[in-house]
Each structure stands twice: as C-alpha cells, then as structure tokens.
Design an enzyme around this catalytic site. Structure first.
Site, PDB file in Angstrom:
ATOM      1  N   HIS A  74      10.806  -5.874   1.822  1.00 37.63           N
ATOM      2  CA  HIS A  74      11.357  -4.603   2.442  1.00 37.63           C
ATOM      3  C   HIS A  74      11.152  -4.766   3.918  1.00 37.63           C
ATOM      4  O   HIS A  74      11.795  -3.854   5.048  1.00 37.63           O
ATOM      5  CB  HIS A  74      10.760  -3.362   1.980  1.00 37.63           C
ATOM      6  CG  HIS A  74      11.267  -2.096   2.112  1.00 37.63           C
ATOM      7  ND1 HIS A  74      12.592  -1.756   2.004  1.00 37.63           N
ATOM      8  CD2 HIS A  74      10.361  -1.196   2.635  1.00 37.63           C
ATOM      9  CE1 HIS A  74      12.734  -0.598   2.637  1.00 37.63           C
ATOM     10  NE2 HIS A  74      11.476  -0.027   2.871  1.00 37.63           N
ATOM     11  N   TRP A  75      10.198  -5.490   4.473  1.00 40.85           N
ATOM     12  CA  TRP A  75       9.748  -5.402   5.755  1.00 40.85           C
ATOM     13  C   TRP A  75      10.088  -6.580   6.680  1.00 40.85           C
ATOM     14  O   TRP A  75       9.393  -7.498   7.081  1.00 40.85           O
ATOM     15  CB  TRP A  75       8.164  -5.363   5.898  1.00 40.85           C
ATOM     16  CG  TRP A  75       7.652  -4.052   6.237  1.00 40.85           C
ATOM     17  CD1 TRP A  75       8.070  -2.997   5.998  1.00 40.85           C
ATOM     18  CD2 TRP A  75       6.076  -3.915   6.143  1.00 40.85           C
ATOM     19  NE1 TRP A  75       7.179  -1.931   6.187  1.00 40.85           N
ATOM     20  CE2 TRP A  75       5.692  -2.435   6.325  1.00 40.85           C
ATOM     21  CE3 TRP A  75       5.011  -4.623   5.926  1.00 40.85           C
ATOM     22  CZ2 TRP A  75       4.599  -2.036   6.557  1.00 40.85           C
ATOM     23  CZ3 TRP A  75       3.854  -4.000   6.177  1.00 40.85           C
ATOM     24  CH2 TRP A  75       3.610  -2.809   6.417  1.00 40.85           C
TER      25      TRP A  75
ATOM     26  N   ARG B  10      -4.238   1.071   7.536  1.00 45.11           N
ATOM     27  CA  ARG B  10      -2.976   1.780   6.869  1.00 45.11           C
ATOM     28  C   ARG B  10      -3.609   2.873   5.713  1.00 45.11           C
ATOM     29  O   ARG B  10      -3.198   4.003   5.577  1.00 45.11           O
ATOM     30  CB  ARG B  10      -1.674   1.117   6.279  1.00 45.11           C
ATOM     31  CG  ARG B  10      -0.742   2.094   5.805  1.00 45.11           C
ATOM     32  CD  ARG B  10       0.643   1.297   5.895  1.00 45.11           C
ATOM     33  NE  ARG B  10       1.780   2.344   5.341  1.00 45.11           N
ATOM     34  CZ  ARG B  10       2.945   2.095   5.488  1.00 45.11           C
ATOM     35  NH1 ARG B  10       3.505   1.244   6.224  1.00 45.11           N
ATOM     36  NH2 ARG B  10       3.649   2.741   4.626  1.00 45.11           N
TER      37      ARG B  10
ATOM     38  N   ASN C 220       4.376   0.186  12.480  1.00 46.94           N
ATOM     39  CA  ASN C 220       5.512  -0.252  11.936  1.00 46.94           C
ATOM     40  C   ASN C 220       6.217  -1.483  12.762  1.00 46.94           C
ATOM     41  O   ASN C 220       6.751  -2.161  12.141  1.00 46.94           O
ATOM     42  CB  ASN C 220       6.518   0.723  11.601  1.00 46.94           C
ATOM     43  CG  ASN C 220       7.554   0.470  10.417  1.00 46.94           C
ATOM     44  OD1 ASN C 220       7.472   0.925   9.171  1.00 46.94           O
ATOM     45  ND2 ASN C 220       8.625  -0.343  10.979  1.00 46.94           N
TER      46      ASN C 220
ATOM     47  N   ASN D 207      14.022   1.482  10.007  1.00 45.78           N
ATOM     48  CA  ASN D 207      13.513   0.743   9.042  1.00 45.78           C
ATOM     49  C   ASN D 207      13.210   1.808   7.711  1.00 45.78           C
ATOM     50  O   ASN D 207      12.743   2.838   7.893  1.00 45.78           O
ATOM     51  CB  ASN D 207      12.245   0.002   9.260  1.00 45.78           C
ATOM     52  CG  ASN D 207      11.520  -0.401   8.009  1.00 45.78           C
ATOM     53  OD1 ASN D 207      10.259  -0.348   7.920  1.00 45.78           O
ATOM     54  ND2 ASN D 207      12.226  -1.048   7.150  1.00 45.78           N
TER      55      ASN D 207
ATOM     56  N   GLY E 208       8.724   5.299   5.583  1.00 41.27           N
ATOM     57  CA  GLY E 208       8.138   6.656   5.057  1.00 41.27           C
ATOM     58  C   GLY E 208       7.191   6.589   4.054  1.00 41.27           C
ATOM     59  O   GLY E 208       6.452   7.435   3.371  1.00 41.27           O
ATOM     60  N   GLY E 209       6.253   5.193   4.102  1.00 37.40           N
ATOM     61  CA  GLY E 209       5.274   5.210   3.036  1.00 37.40           C
ATOM     62  C   GLY E 209       4.321   5.838   3.610  1.00 37.40           C
ATOM     63  O   GLY E 209       3.894   6.109   4.881  1.00 37.40           O
TER      64      GLY E 209
END
Length: 282
Positions: free
Chosen positions: A260-261, A178, A39, A98, A30-31
């Site tokens: 996180h990824w 992005r 993603n 994710n 959700g960034g």
C-alpha cells in the site's frame, strides 16, 4: 522546511512547505497515527527540487484540528484542501494523494476541477468500497481503536501486514513513533476514520465514500496518474484498472512486489513517476 498553523475556516491545519516552483500538495493516508511529513518523508526532498511542496496534516490528524465530518469525510477533506489553497493564495495546484488522501484529492477534482492541475493517486481510498468485502488492512485500520484499544502489537501488525509488502522495510522506531502518535487523547476519544454506526445514515456515508460510483468520474478531465502496489492489502489493486477505464485522462502504473505504501517501499520509482508526470523541469 517552513512549518505553520494555517487557519482554514473554523479549523487550523498544520502545514509544512519546502521548495520553489509550481505548487504540489501531498495528502497523507488515514491510518491511526498518520501525519503529513511522516507519510512523505522519503519523497519531499526529491519533489521539492522541482516544486513548492505543501504537506498538511489533514483534519483529524497530526497537529491539525481534530474536527472532521464523519458523514462525508472525503467531501470535508476536499473542502479543507481547497480552503488551504485559498489561505495560501493558490488558485490551482497539483495533488498527490496516498490512500485516504488519494480519495480526498479525487473528490476535490470532482467537486472543484478548476482548482486541480494534475493528480497522482497512490492506492487511493474510496474506489469500490461498497462493491467488495473490506480487506484485511481496512479491517485492521477500522478496528485499531476498538476492543482493548491501541497497542503497539496492533500498530506493528497494521504496518507490517497491510501497508508494506516487505515487513523489513519499516524500522522499529518508525512503528513506535506512529504508535505514540496514535495515542493522542482526542483521536482515541473520536477516531478520525472509523466504522459508521449501523443504520441508513451509515449506508449514505458509505455511498458517499465510494467514489467509483460517482457519476462525475467519467467526465473528469484532470490528467491523472494512478500508482498502485500489486500487493496492496488495504485498497484492492483492481481499483487501478477501474479508474483507468472510467476516467478520460488517466494513466495507470502497477508496481510489483510493493504494498500500500508505494511512496515508502519504492521511493525512487515513485518520485521519478511523479516528477515526470507533473512535468518537472530537471
């Protein structure tokens, strides 16, 4: 890869589909500036060798309708994913989520367990959100549209400091792309993920979003694999053992030297774990 806008109630979800076999729905984070294919760009090809891979832009992101229920985001996202399955005439599917998408996947499994075969949750959101002080990464995400507004420097800091363990793993062109996506006027006017306004309503929203407090978690039968990067700076890795302890059929993999990824920094590991857990015939 097939791309189409799919009507789900009053909204349209931009959806990409590739491969053949049992359906696997990939739900992105959700960034700011997030979207489905971006993603999962390092995972779609591998997963599509064994499954029909369905990659929507979640409501509020990418080329999907911007409308989202800020009072109950995970509930709204779960309903949207369920509606997408209805529109595609799919009764049950595997889910891979994710972060924000992981929270949406888990909420769907809690609300409609009949729709979910298996889940892979990658650093899922909504685990312990009211138990601990917000992380650096979550603060960067929620503050992105505040102050002077979006900047390339904010985007670079968010990605390199919070989403990955090794800043060199994300090329400049990915950061720039992005950032450009985050400048969408509708997102700037009404960010899809933002801090709730202070007051009782905000507390209710936070409690709804803390899925670790959901009493249904202990009775969830959905076979689940949780993958969490040890260096995750957005959602605390302690959430992994919490889920493994609370859920009946939950396995946990902690990935070292990854943030996180996980799906981006360690795609071969992530793809192998997901394919094996979902029972890919290879």
């Amino acid at each position: 890869m097939r791309e189409e806008l799919i009507r789900v109630g009053a909204r349209e979800l931009f959806t990409s589909i590739k491969g053949a076999g049992d359906p696997v729905v990939l739900l992105h984070g959700g960034g700011p500036g997030a979207s489905g294919v971006a993603n999962w760009r390092r995972n779609i090809e591998a997963l599509a060798e064994a499954f029909t891979v369905i990659v929507p832009d979640l409501p509020g992101y990418g080329r999907s309708t911007r409308e989202i229920d800020h009072d109950d985001p995970f509930g709204d996202l779960a309903a949207a994913v369920g509606g997408l399955l209805d529109a595609l005439d799919i009764s049950r599917a595997n889910l891979i989520g994710n972060s924000y998408g992981g929270g949406a996947a888990l909420r769907l499994a809690l609300d409609r367990p009949d729709r979910v075969d298996r889940m892979v949750l990658n650093g899922p959101g909504g685990i312990g959100t009211t138990r601990w002080v917000p992380t650096r990464g979550l603060n960067q995400l929620l503050d992105y549209y505040g102050g002077e507004g979006p900047t390339l420097e904010k985007m670079r800091a968010f990605i390199t400091e919070s989403l990955v363990s090794d800043p060199r793993s994300v090329p400049d062109d990915i950061i720039e792309l992005r950032y450009q996506h985050s400048l969408d006027p509708a997102s700037m006017a009404n960010p899809p993920l933002k801090r709730p306004d202070p007051g009782p309503k905000a507390l209710r929203t936070l409690l709804r979003m803390d899925l670790s407090r959901d009493k249904r978690l202990g009775s969830c039968e959905t076979p689940t694999l949780v993958i969490w990067g040890v260096d995750d700076a957005v959602n605390r890795p302690v959430g992994g053992p919490l889920l493994a302890k609370r859920m009946r059929n939950c396995d946990l993999y902690l990935a070292s030297n990854v943030g996180h990824w996980v799906q981006w920094e360690a795609p071969e590991l992530f793809n192998r774990l997901a394919l094996d857990f979902l029972g890919a015939k290879r």
